[in-house]
Scaffold this active site. Structure first.
Site, PDB file in Angstrom:
ATOM      1  N   GLU A   1      -0.656  -9.327  -0.712  1.00  0.00           N
ATOM      2  CA  GLU A   1      -2.084  -9.586  -0.459  1.00  0.00           C
ATOM      3  C   GLU A   1      -2.881  -9.569  -1.759  1.00  0.00           C
ATOM      4  O   GLU A   1      -3.784 -10.390  -1.964  1.00  0.00           O
ATOM      5  CB  GLU A   1      -2.623  -8.545   0.529  1.00  0.00           C
ATOM      6  CG  GLU A   1      -2.015  -8.725   1.921  1.00  0.00           C
ATOM      7  CD  GLU A   1      -2.347  -7.595   2.868  1.00  0.00           C
ATOM      8  OE1 GLU A   1      -2.123  -6.413   2.486  1.00  0.00           O
ATOM      9  OE2 GLU A   1      -2.817  -7.856   3.981  1.00  0.00           O
TER      10      GLU A   1
ATOM     11  N   ALA B   1       0.850  -1.173   0.000  1.00  0.00           N
ATOM     12  CA  ALA B   1       0.000   0.000   0.000  1.00  0.00           C
ATOM     13  C   ALA B   1       0.898   1.238   0.000  1.00  0.00           C
ATOM     14  O   ALA B   1       2.038   1.185   0.455  1.00  0.00           O
ATOM     15  CB  ALA B   1      -0.919  -0.014   1.214  1.00  0.00           C
TER      16      ALA B   1
ATOM     17  N   GLU C   1       4.648  -5.164   6.956  1.00  0.00           N
ATOM     18  CA  GLU C   1       3.918  -4.063   7.611  1.00  0.00           C
ATOM     19  C   GLU C   1       4.402  -3.806   9.037  1.00  0.00           C
ATOM     20  O   GLU C   1       4.381  -2.670   9.518  1.00  0.00           O
ATOM     21  CB  GLU C   1       2.408  -4.372   7.642  1.00  0.00           C
ATOM     22  CG  GLU C   1       1.714  -4.281   6.291  1.00  0.00           C
ATOM     23  CD  GLU C   1       1.659  -5.579   5.520  1.00  0.00           C
ATOM     24  OE1 GLU C   1       2.471  -6.492   5.799  1.00  0.00           O
ATOM     25  OE2 GLU C   1       0.809  -5.685   4.625  1.00  0.00           O
TER      26      GLU C   1
ATOM     27  N   GLY D   1       0.575  -5.060   0.887  1.00  0.00           N
ATOM     28  CA  GLY D   1      -0.624  -5.099   0.052  1.00  0.00           C
ATOM     29  C   GLY D   1      -0.367  -5.725  -1.313  1.00  0.00           C
ATOM     30  O   GLY D   1      -1.288  -6.264  -1.936  1.00  0.00           O
TER      31      GLY D   1
HETATM   32  C1  HXC Z   1       5.011   4.309  -1.366  1.00  0.00           C
HETATM   33  C2  HXC Z   1       6.951   3.327  -2.109  1.00  0.00           C
HETATM   34  C3  HXC Z   1       6.566   2.102  -1.554  1.00  0.00           C
HETATM   35  C4  HXC Z   1       5.313   2.028  -0.877  1.00  0.00           C
HETATM   36  C5  HXC Z   1       8.481   1.848  -2.488  1.00  0.00           C
HETATM   37  N1  HXC Z   1       8.137   3.134  -2.679  1.00  0.00           N
HETATM   38  N2  HXC Z   1       7.551   1.203  -1.795  1.00  0.00           N
HETATM   39  N3  HXC Z   1       6.167   4.419  -2.012  1.00  0.00           N
HETATM   40  N4  HXC Z   1       4.573   3.162  -0.825  1.00  0.00           N
HETATM   41  N5  HXC Z   1       4.850   0.903  -0.334  1.00  0.00           N
HETATM   42  C6  HXC Z   1       8.898   4.179  -3.361  1.00  0.00           C
HETATM   43  C7  HXC Z   1      10.104   4.615  -2.549  1.00  0.00           C
HETATM   44  O1  HXC Z   1       9.714   5.552  -1.580  1.00  0.00           O
HETATM   45  C8  HXC Z   1      10.982   5.215  -3.609  1.00  0.00           C
HETATM   46  O2  HXC Z   1      10.499   6.508  -3.909  1.00  0.00           O
HETATM   47  C9  HXC Z   1      10.698   4.325  -4.819  1.00  0.00           C
HETATM   48  O3  HXC Z   1       9.445   3.681  -4.564  1.00  0.00           O
HETATM   49  C10 HXC Z   1      11.758   3.253  -5.009  1.00  0.00           C
HETATM   50  O4  HXC Z   1      11.893   2.546  -3.781  1.00  0.00           O
HETATM   51  P1  HXC Z   1      13.334   2.304  -3.076  1.00  0.00           P
HETATM   52  O5  HXC Z   1      13.058   2.011  -1.659  1.00  0.00           O
HETATM   53  O6  HXC Z   1      14.250   3.417  -3.391  1.00  0.00           O
HETATM   54  O7  HXC Z   1      13.809   1.000  -3.852  1.00  0.00           O
HETATM   55  P2  HXC Z   1      14.740  -0.183  -3.303  1.00  0.00           P
HETATM   56  O8  HXC Z   1      15.878   0.393  -2.514  1.00  0.00           O
HETATM   57  O9  HXC Z   1      15.040  -1.022  -4.488  1.00  0.00           O
HETATM   58  O10 HXC Z   1      13.825  -0.986  -2.268  1.00  0.00           O
HETATM   59  C11 HXC Z   1      12.674  -1.666  -2.725  1.00  0.00           C
HETATM   60  C12 HXC Z   1      11.801  -2.082  -1.516  1.00  0.00           C
HETATM   61  C13 HXC Z   1      11.515  -0.856  -0.644  1.00  0.00           C
HETATM   62  C14 HXC Z   1      12.527  -3.173  -0.682  1.00  0.00           C
HETATM   63  C15 HXC Z   1      10.527  -2.705  -2.087  1.00  0.00           C
HETATM   64  O11 HXC Z   1      11.002   0.184  -1.489  1.00  0.00           O
HETATM   65  C16 HXC Z   1      10.527  -1.083   0.436  1.00  0.00           C
HETATM   66  O12 HXC Z   1      10.813  -1.681   1.449  1.00  0.00           O
HETATM   67  N6  HXC Z   1       9.268  -0.583   0.225  1.00  0.00           N
HETATM   68  C17 HXC Z   1       8.228  -0.636   1.250  1.00  0.00           C
HETATM   69  C18 HXC Z   1       7.685  -2.046   1.377  1.00  0.00           C
HETATM   70  C19 HXC Z   1       6.590  -2.090   2.439  1.00  0.00           C
HETATM   71  O13 HXC Z   1       6.813  -1.759   3.603  1.00  0.00           O
HETATM   72  N7  HXC Z   1       5.396  -2.489   2.037  1.00  0.00           N
HETATM   73  C20 HXC Z   1       4.239  -2.597   2.943  1.00  0.00           C
HETATM   74  C21 HXC Z   1       3.457  -1.304   2.889  1.00  0.00           C
HETATM   75  S1  HXC Z   1       2.162  -1.330   4.063  1.00  0.00           S
HETATM   76  P3  HXC Z   1      11.524   7.745  -4.156  1.00  0.00           P
HETATM   77  O14 HXC Z   1      10.597   8.915  -4.253  1.00  0.00           O
HETATM   78  O15 HXC Z   1      12.459   7.771  -2.999  1.00  0.00           O
HETATM   79  O16 HXC Z   1      12.200   7.379  -5.444  1.00  0.00           O
HETATM   80  C22 HXC Z   1       0.914  -2.219   3.348  1.00  0.00           C
HETATM   81  C23 HXC Z   1      -0.358  -2.337   4.151  1.00  0.00           C
HETATM   82  C24 HXC Z   1      -1.468  -3.040   3.394  1.00  0.00           C
HETATM   83  O17 HXC Z   1       1.020  -2.705   2.285  1.00  0.00           O
HETATM   84  C25 HXC Z   1      -2.808  -2.907   4.090  1.00  0.00           C
HETATM   85  C26 HXC Z   1      -3.498  -1.598   3.847  1.00  0.00           C
HETATM   86  C27 HXC Z   1      -4.962  -1.576   4.288  1.00  0.00           C
END
Ligand code: HXC
Length: 257
Positions: free
Chosen positions: A111, A65, A131, A108
Site C-alpha cells: 500500500e 503493518a 491481510e 501496508g
Molecule cells: C511485524 C514482522 C512482519 C510484520 C515480518 N516480521 N513481517 N513483524 N510485522 N508485518 C518479522 C518476523 O516476525 C520475524 O521476526 C522477522 O520479521 C523476519 O521475518 P520471517 O517471517 O522470519 O522471514 P521470512 O521467513 O523470510 O518470511 C518473510 C515474510 C513473512 C514472507 C515477509 O515475514 C511474512 O509473511 N510477514 C508478514 C506479512 C504480512 O502478513 N503482512 C501484512 C501485515 S497486515 P523474528 O522476531 O521472528 O525474527 C497489514 C495491514 C495494513 O499490513 C493496514 C493497517 C491499517
C-alpha cells in the site's frame, strides 16, 4: 531531528528516504509512519529537492503493518487514534515520489508503494495483500488503489487469496512501472528522480497534479483541469527556457520555479 526507523540522504536534487527496521523487515509501526511523513513533507518544502525516492532493504521494501504493534489493539484504539489515517497525507506531497522496491512489498508495504507516484521493482520483488491470512483486510488504501491499478479481477484474487505476485506479473498488470535487476533498483530510481529533478519544477508538479486528477474525476472535468494547467505552464520561465533551448539546440537550464 532524530529518526529511529528511517535514514535520510540527499543525492544532488534527488532525496532518498530509506526504511530502516531490518529486524522486522521494515514493518510499518507508528514511529516509522510519523518519520516517513515528516521526512517527505520536509523534502517537499526543500527547494534543493526535485523528487523523492522511498526505498527499503534488499530483503524487504516493507513486510506490512507491524503485526506485533497491532495484535492487542481494539476497535476503539484504532478508531480513536484513526490508526494509520495519517498516511493519507502522503498523497498531499506535490513533488514526485518514486518507490524503489526490492524483496517483499506486502500488506501496508504494498500500500505504501502504491501511494508513491510510480514503482521501480527488482526482479526478485514480491507484491501482495496478505491481510486476509491475519483475519483482517487492507487498511491503508489497498482495496482501492490496487483495484484502480490492476483492475477488479486481479485485485480480488490477491486480496481474497493472499497470494503473492512477482515483479514481472506486477508490471504486466500495471502495478509496477519498471522491473530491473535487483542490484540496480536504487540506482535506477535515483536516476529517474535526478532526471525529473532536472526539469522545470512547476511543470513537474503540474504534471503530477494532472495525472492524479484522472483518478478523482470524470473525463470532462479531468480534461478541463489538464487544459488549465497546460495553459498555466506558459506562465512559467520553464516553458520559455525549455522551448528556446530546443530551438537553439542547447540543453535547457531550468530554474527552480
Ligand atoms: C511485524 C514482522 C512482519 C510484520 C515480518 N516480521 N513481517 N513483524 N510485522 N508485518 C518479522 C518476523 O516476525 C520475524 O521476526 C522477522 O520479521 C523476519 O521475518 P520471517 O517471517 O522470519 O522471514 P521470512 O521467513 O523470510 O518470511 C518473510 C515474510 C513473512 C514472507 C515477509 O515475514 C511474512 O509473511 N510477514 C508478514 C506479512 C504480512 O502478513 N503482512 C501484512 C501485515 S497486515 P523474528 O522476531 O521472528 O525474527 C497489514 C495491514 C495494513 O499490513 C493496514 C493497517 C491499517
Amino acid at each position: 531531528v532524530d529518526n529511529q526507523s528511517i535514514r535520510l540522504e540527499k543525492r544532488g536534487a534527488a532525496a532518498l528516504i530509506t526504511l530502516d527496521r531490518p529486524k522486522q523487515l521494515n514493518a510499518l509501526n507508528d514511529a516509522l509512519s510519523r518519520e516517513v511523513l515528516r521526512a517527505a513533507q520536509g523534502f517537499d518544502a526543500d527547494p534543493e529537492v526535485g523528487a523523492i525516492v522511498l526505498a527499503g532493504s534488499q530483503k524487504a521494501f516493507a513486510a506490512g503493518a507491524d503485526i506485533k504493534e497491532m495484535l492487542s489493539k481494539s476497535f476503539a484504539d484504532l478508531f480513536t487514534d484513526n490508526y494509520f489515517a495519517a498516511w493519507d497525507q502522503l498523497a498531499t506531497i506535490r513533488k514526485p515520489l518514486i518507490a524503489a522496491v526490492n524483496g517483499f512489498a506486502l500488506g501496508g508495504g504494498c500500500e505504501l508503494a502504491m501511494m508513491c507516484d510510480f514503482i521501480i521493482a527488482g526482479q526478485g520483488a514480491q507484491f501482495g495483500q496478505p491481510e486476509i491470512k491475519l483475519g483482517i483486510l487492507p487498511g491503508i488504501g489497498g482495496s482501492q488503489r490496487l483495484t484502480k491499478l490492476v483492475g477488479r479481477s486481479l485485485a480480488m484474487d490477491l486480496i481474497l487469496t493472499g497470494r503473492l505476485i512477482s515483479a514481472e506479473e506486477a508490471r504486466s498488470a500495471g502495478l509496477v512501472a519498471r522491473v530491473v535487476p535487483d542490484d540496480q533498483v536504487l540506482a535506477v530510481a535515483l536516476e529517474a528522480a535526478a532526471t525529473i529533478a532536472g526539469y522545470s519544477a512547476p511543470a513537474v508538479m503540474m504534471a503530477k497534479e494532472a495525472v492524479n486528477r484522472a483518478e478523482e474525476t470524470a473525463l470532462t472535468e479531468g480534461l478541463l483541469h489538464e487544459r488549465r494547467l497546460f495553459q498555466a505552464s506558459f506562465a512559467t520561465q520553464g516553458q520559455k527556457e525549455g522551448m528556446s533551448a530546443f530551438l537553439e539546440k542547447r540543453k535547457p537550464a531550468f530554474s527552480g520555479r
